[in-house]
Enzyme design. Structure first.
Site, mmCIF file in Angstrom:
data_model
loop_
_atom_site.group_PDB
_atom_site.id
_atom_site.type_symbol
_atom_site.label_atom_id
_atom_site.label_comp_id
_atom_site.label_asym_id
_atom_site.label_seq_id
_atom_site.Cartn_x
_atom_site.Cartn_y
_atom_site.Cartn_z
ATOM 1 N N LYS A 165 0.395 -1.198 -0.156
ATOM 2 C CA LYS A 165 -0.017 -0.178 -0.368
ATOM 3 C C LYS A 165 1.034 2.251 -0.165
ATOM 4 O O LYS A 165 0.247 2.430 -0.941
ATOM 5 C CB LYS A 165 -0.433 0.180 1.199
ATOM 6 N N ASP A 173 -11.084 2.820 1.403
ATOM 7 C CA ASP A 173 -10.898 2.635 2.600
ATOM 8 C C ASP A 173 -11.595 3.488 4.176
ATOM 9 O O ASP A 173 -12.398 2.670 4.939
ATOM 10 C CB ASP A 173 -9.600 2.349 3.742
ATOM 11 N N GLY A 199 -15.978 -5.388 11.156
ATOM 12 C CA GLY A 199 -14.907 -4.536 10.368
ATOM 13 C C GLY A 199 -15.305 -4.845 8.874
ATOM 14 O O GLY A 199 -14.911 -4.385 8.063
HETATM 15 N N1 LIG Z 1 -12.059 -3.719 7.438
HETATM 16 C C1 LIG Z 1 -11.212 -3.813 6.761
HETATM 17 O O1 LIG Z 1 -11.629 -3.182 5.220
HETATM 18 C C2 LIG Z 1 -9.542 -2.302 7.413
HETATM 19 C C3 LIG Z 1 -8.949 -1.962 6.515
HETATM 20 C C4 LIG Z 1 -7.452 -1.326 6.579
HETATM 21 C C5 LIG Z 1 -6.565 -2.670 8.041
HETATM 22 N N2 LIG Z 1 -7.317 -3.484 9.228
HETATM 23 C C6 LIG Z 1 -7.070 -4.332 10.031
HETATM 24 O O2 LIG Z 1 -6.773 -2.891 10.493
HETATM 25 C C7 LIG Z 1 -5.800 -3.313 11.966
HETATM 26 C C8 LIG Z 1 -4.605 -2.198 11.205
HETATM 27 O O3 LIG Z 1 -4.601 -2.218 10.222
HETATM 28 P P1 LIG Z 1 -2.614 -1.073 9.939
HETATM 29 O O4 LIG Z 1 -3.087 -1.171 8.578
HETATM 30 O O5 LIG Z 1 -4.116 0.459 10.590
HETATM 31 O O6 LIG Z 1 -1.995 -1.648 10.905
HETATM 32 P P2 LIG Z 1 -0.867 -0.808 10.968
HETATM 33 O O7 LIG Z 1 -0.559 0.784 9.836
HETATM 34 O O8 LIG Z 1 0.488 -1.816 10.963
HETATM 35 O O9 LIG Z 1 -0.628 -0.261 12.476
HETATM 36 C C9 LIG Z 1 -1.445 -1.113 13.526
HETATM 37 C C10 LIG Z 1 -1.752 -0.947 14.763
HETATM 38 O O10 LIG Z 1 -1.861 -1.442 15.946
HETATM 39 C C11 LIG Z 1 -0.540 -0.632 17.085
HETATM 40 N N3 LIG Z 1 -0.080 -1.913 17.640
HETATM 41 C C12 LIG Z 1 0.588 -3.161 16.969
HETATM 42 N N4 LIG Z 1 0.598 -3.783 18.481
HETATM 43 C C13 LIG Z 1 -0.206 -3.655 19.317
HETATM 44 C C14 LIG Z 1 0.212 -3.555 20.415
HETATM 45 N N5 LIG Z 1 0.748 -5.318 21.496
HETATM 46 N N6 LIG Z 1 -0.571 -2.617 21.942
HETATM 47 C C15 LIG Z 1 -0.844 -1.203 21.025
HETATM 48 N N7 LIG Z 1 -0.974 -1.405 20.037
HETATM 49 C C16 LIG Z 1 -0.550 -2.097 19.091
HETATM 50 C C17 LIG Z 1 0.092 0.373 16.194
HETATM 51 O O11 LIG Z 1 0.716 0.428 16.936
HETATM 52 P P3 LIG Z 1 2.716 1.720 17.024
HETATM 53 O O12 LIG Z 1 2.137 1.937 16.559
HETATM 54 O O13 LIG Z 1 2.612 1.557 18.586
HETATM 55 O O14 LIG Z 1 2.665 -0.176 17.047
HETATM 56 C C18 LIG Z 1 -0.752 0.417 15.100
HETATM 57 O O15 LIG Z 1 -1.561 1.588 16.210
HETATM 58 C C19 LIG Z 1 -5.294 -4.581 10.606
HETATM 59 O O16 LIG Z 1 -5.773 -5.551 11.803
HETATM 60 C C20 LIG Z 1 -5.959 -4.850 9.490
HETATM 61 O O17 LIG Z 1 -6.911 -5.660 9.405
HETATM 62 C C21 LIG Z 1 -9.134 -3.911 8.110
#
Ligand SMILES: NC(=O)c1ccc[n+]([C@@H]2O[C@H](COP(=O)([O-])OP(=O)(O)OC[C@H]3O[C@@H](n4cnc5c(N)ncnc54)[C@H](OP(=O)(O)O)[C@@H]3O)[C@@H](O)[C@H]2O)c1
Length: 283
Positions: free
Chosen positions: A71, A108, A246
């Site tokens: 992405k 999104d 979601g």
């Molecule tokens: N439904 C949909 O269409 C859709 C679309 C996009 C994403 N998603 C889902 O949303 C989720 C996040 O996606 P993303 O693209 O935003 O991922 P990302 O950019 O990797 O961000 C991950 C997030 O999770 C936090 N995190 C990870 N481990 C953690 C922990 N142990 N304690 C607290 N916070 C933690 C990270 O915090 P830090 O910054 O501190 O690491 C960050 O805020 C995924 O599960 C993805 O599948 C769904």
């Protein structure tokens, strides 16, 4: 040159990608619309994204979706990035234009908002403050959507404060960064709570968030869809809060993609949602 055959093509590029539920959804729409076409998973290794994207047009693809890990990298490859993708910092949808040039956008946020409106028609972003947990790409899309809808305040909480601060600085407007340690109290008086972290996903620990300050009428949403009901959503439902999972965000971001690729706006029907839910519940 116009493609001589009327077979419509699109896909999703990712690595890995075979777990993606997107082909099931888009192929349902081809059938529902009575259109000859297909949507395929394209396993593209990191580093091979540029030639893969450049191949879309000669292969007759209208475009593609992008998923992990492509992405962000696509931002440097496509010929035009729109304002939304630039703001979110990631491209979720690429259009291969008739002249062969590549256009990148991010749907999104439309998926997130479209889903909330379909699932909870009475929900209004301007009903009160929102709390958004997370600071990644998902958080950016959710904040963008809530701001487009006129939310008066976003309390943004991320484990790594710098990422939340960067979003607040870039987006401006009503975003207030709250320290991770204060996340439980940040729920006081909010009308909307959204988890955008990976916590609560299958195989991950639960999101560590106490809901005792959350108003009973607040809408609780999680952008995770595996499982369909995360521990956060289960806890919210048990105390009587309305909840939205979601899956619908994934479904609804497909509508603007189809509009861009094929000039058609398909619907998120109950049949589609149930088919996808059965597939996810079946593992
Ligand atoms: N439904 C949909 O269409 C859709 C679309 C996009 C994403 N998603 C889902 O949303 C989720 C996040 O996606 P993303 O693209 O935003 O991922 P990302 O950019 O990797 O961000 C991950 C997030 O999770 C936090 N995190 C990870 N481990 C953690 C922990 N142990 N304690 C607290 N916070 C933690 C990270 O915090 P830090 O910054 O501190 O690491 C960050 O805020 C995924 O599960 C993805 O599948 C769904």
């Amino acid at each position: 040159m116009t493609h001589p055959d009327k077979f419509l093509l699109a896909g999703v590029m990712g690595w890995p990608v075979m777990h993606s539920r997107s082909p099931m959804m888009h192929n349902y729409w081809f059938e529902q619309q009575g259109l000859a076409g297909t949507y395929v998973p394209l396993a593209i290794e990191p580093g091979k994204l540029a030639p893969a994207l450049r191949a879309l047009h000669p292969l007759g693809f209208a475009g593609c979706n992008l998923t992990i890990p492509h992405k962000q990298d696509a931002m440097e490859i496509v010929d035009e990035v729109d304002e939304v993708a630039a703001r979110i910092g990631a491209i979720s949808c690429v259009v291969a234009r008739p002249d062969g040039s590549l256009f990148g956008t991010n749907n999104d946020w439309l998926g997130f908002i479209g889903n909330l409106k379909q699932q909870q028609p009475d929900w209004r972003a301007d009903a009160g403050p929102a709390a958004v947990i997370g600071g990644g790409g998902g958080a950016r899309a959710v904040c963008y959507g809530l701001m487009q809808e006129g939310v008066p305040e976003i309390r943004l909480v991320n484990r790594t404060p710098e990422r939340a601060q960067a979003i607040a600085a870039e987006f401006g407007g009503p975003i207030r960064v709250v320290a991770w340690a204060d996340r439980h109290d940040a729920l006081d008086g909010v009308a909307t709570l959204v988890n955008t972290t990976s916590q609560g996903m299958v195989g991950m620990p639960d999101l560590d968030l106490r809901l005792d300050r959350l108003p009973g009428a607040a809408l609780v949403s999680d952008i995770i869809y595996t499982p369909l009901e995360t521990p956060l959503l289960a806890a919210a439902r048990q105390r009587g809060n309305p909840t939205v999972n979601g899956l619908g965000m994934l479904l609804h971001q497909g509508i603007p993609a189809w509009k861009l690729w094929f000039g058609v706006e398909p619907a998120v029907t109950d049949e589609l949602r149930e088919m996808m839910e059965r597939s996810i519940a079946g593992g």
